[in-house]
Design an enzyme around this catalytic site. Structure first.
Site, PDB file in Angstrom:
ATOM      1  N   SER A 257       0.802  -1.179  -0.113  1.00 52.97           N
ATOM      2  CA  SER A 257       0.065  -0.015  -0.007  1.00 52.97           C
ATOM      3  C   SER A 257       0.986   1.419  -0.045  1.00 52.97           C
ATOM      4  CB  SER A 257      -0.645  -0.005   1.086  1.00 52.97           C
ATOM      5  OG  SER A 257      -1.521   1.258   1.354  1.00 52.97           O
TER       6      SER A 257
ATOM      7  N   TYR B 195      -2.436  -0.868  10.599  1.00 50.59           N
ATOM      8  CA  TYR B 195      -2.260  -1.131   9.073  1.00 50.59           C
ATOM      9  C   TYR B 195      -0.814  -0.345   8.812  1.00 50.59           C
ATOM     10  CZ  TYR B 195      -3.696  -1.355   4.082  1.00 50.59           C
ATOM     11  OH  TYR B 195      -3.700  -1.544   2.978  1.00 50.59           O
TER      12      TYR B 195
END
Length: 204
Positions: free
Chosen positions: A86, A99
């Site tokens: 990401s 995350y």
């Protein structure tokens, strides 16, 4: 076993999906680590069990998949290990401690895999997209609305897309095309680095 049956939050589950792939296919040319989920909460309220689960799935699972698949990937002389990471592996956003920490960690893991893989014919890379039009992102809109005290109508423009220069979501097909490139002949020289699809996020 069906390849979808493995619990990637466990050691046995990661080993099982590698073993099942080898049993079914007879070899491994590439491994794509793509499992994930999100939890949005302020740090003082972030559930510890959600932290553990995020790290297990987003960081420990790619390590285990690489470990268990390593010899098979090396056997072909041009093995590929691809993590769908990401842009949050390079930047941070509030309310996403688990995350962001896991995605930063997996980029470090990819660097190590690339260095160790260089002598045995394995390349490793991390595909780092901005927000993609998926159920995961759609769920985040409601979560972010609660965390920021905004209406859901404002979240996409004012929160989700705010860091990006290009104000749109990526489409899944765009991410799939980038993954195909990294796993194909054109991606042979890409190893140990993030492959960004951030719509100008990190240009600021």
């Amino acid at each position: 076993m069906d390849l979808a049956d493995g619990d990637l939050a466990t050691r046995d589950g990661n080993r099982a999906v590698v073993d099942a792939a080898l049993e079914r296919l007879g070899r491994l040319d590439a491994v794509v680590a793509n499992a994930g989920f999100q939890h949005v909460a302020p740090i003082a309220e972030f559930p510890e069990e959600r932290w553990d689960a995020l790290v297990a799935l987003l960081l420990t699972s790619p390590f285990l998949l690489a470990k268990y698949a390593w010899d098979a990937l090396a056997a072909g002389g041009d093995g590929r290990f691809l993590v769908i990471a990401s842009v949050h592996g390079l930047v941070a956003s509030p309310f996403k401690a688990g995350y962001v920490a896991a995605k930063h960690g997996v980029l470090g893991l990819v660097k190590v895999l690339a260095l160790e893989g260089a002598t045995v014919g394995i390349s490793a890379s991390a595909l780092c997209p901005a927000y993609v039009r998926t159920p995961l992102v759609e769920e985040q809109i409601a979560d972010q609305a609660r965390a920021h005290g905004l209406s859901e109508e404002r979240v996409l423009e004012d929160v989700i897309l705010a860091p990006q220069a290009v104000k749109r979501l990526l489409e899944p097909s765009e991410v799939a095309a980038a993954a195909a490139y990294l796993l194909g002949p054109g991606g042979r020289a890409v190893s140990g680095t993030p492959f960004l699809m951030d719509l100008g996020w990190t240009a600021r």
